[in-house]
Design a protein around this motif. Structure first.
Motif, mmCIF file in Angstrom:
data_model
loop_
_atom_site.group_PDB
_atom_site.id
_atom_site.type_symbol
_atom_site.label_atom_id
_atom_site.label_comp_id
_atom_site.label_asym_id
_atom_site.label_seq_id
_atom_site.Cartn_x
_atom_site.Cartn_y
_atom_site.Cartn_z
ATOM 1 N N ARG A 279 -10.372 -48.123 53.721
ATOM 2 C CA ARG A 279 -10.979 -49.122 54.608
ATOM 3 C C ARG A 279 -11.154 -50.487 53.941
ATOM 4 N NH1 ARG A 279 -12.107 -52.678 57.232
ATOM 5 N NH2 ARG A 279 -13.723 -52.927 58.785
ATOM 6 N N ALA B 181 -4.401 -49.541 64.387
ATOM 7 C CA ALA B 181 -5.441 -48.763 63.711
ATOM 8 C C ALA B 181 -5.961 -47.675 64.635
ATOM 9 C CB ALA B 181 -6.589 -49.669 63.264
ATOM 10 N N ALA C 102 -4.942 -53.490 62.715
ATOM 11 C CA ALA C 102 -5.327 -53.644 61.312
ATOM 12 C C ALA C 102 -4.285 -54.503 60.623
ATOM 13 C CB ALA C 102 -5.415 -52.282 60.629
ATOM 14 N N VAL D 279 -8.274 -52.967 54.455
ATOM 15 C CA VAL D 279 -7.805 -53.213 55.819
ATOM 16 C C VAL D 279 -8.790 -54.101 56.574
ATOM 17 C CG1 VAL D 279 -7.280 -52.087 58.006
ATOM 18 C CG2 VAL D 279 -6.648 -50.980 55.873
ATOM 19 N N LEU E 54 -9.873 -54.826 60.188
ATOM 20 C CA LEU E 54 -9.799 -54.331 61.555
ATOM 21 C C LEU E 54 -10.164 -55.445 62.519
ATOM 22 C CD1 LEU E 54 -11.622 -50.880 61.317
ATOM 23 C CD2 LEU E 54 -9.162 -51.296 61.526
#
Length: 150
Positions: free
Chosen positions: A43, A17, A132, A46, A48
């Motif tokens: 976002r 990421a 990610a 995903v 993170l």
């Protein structure tokens, strides 16, 4: 992923990421013949996490964040003490070597709670690598595809 994303799926697709150019080039040197995808993914699809700190999760050990200004020596002493205590607690519970699902609830909660900071980008340094994962990659997410050559 199931608890944090609105998407669902059987597997997890892994991506960088955020990574320094130097680290990406180094990674690509070990991937000759592979294809490097550049993707843009919303976002909310995903998950993170901090790349280096994710190893706490993989190893099923407590994550021990650094304290700003702490020396490497002090950090090592503090983490060794915490790891030793954790292993002693696992052994005392008869759970050493068992899968995390077999650990007593208090030990499992303790270690999993410590992992929470791994998922907060606010805890990552400016030059640290982020990873990610997501359930599915759609063709419209791919911006560019480049075969890695020498």
């Amino acid at each position: 992923m199931a608890a944090r994303l609105t998407t669902a799926g059987e597997g997890a697709i892994w991506f960088w990421a955020r990574i320094t150019r130097r680290d990406l080039v180094d990674s690509c040197r070990h991937s000759i013949g592979q294809v490097l995808l550049t993707c843009r993914v919303p976002r909310e699809r995903v998950l993170l996490s901090h790349y280096g700190d994710w190893h706490s999760v993989l190893n099923k050990f407590p994550h021990i964040p650094e304290i700003p200004g702490e020396s490497d020596e002090d950090y090592t002493v503090r983490t060794d003490r915490r790891y030793d205590d954790f292993v002693d607690r696992l052994k005392a519970a008869g759970a050493w070597g068992a899968g995390i699902e077999a650990w007593p609830a208090d030990l499992r909660a303790d270690v999993e709670q410590g992992w929470e900071s791994i998922f907060d980008p606010g805890n990552y340094g400016r030059f640290e690598s982020w990873q990610a994962t997501m359930h599915t990659l759609c063709v419209e997410d791919v911006v560019e595809a480049v075969r890695i050559q020498r």
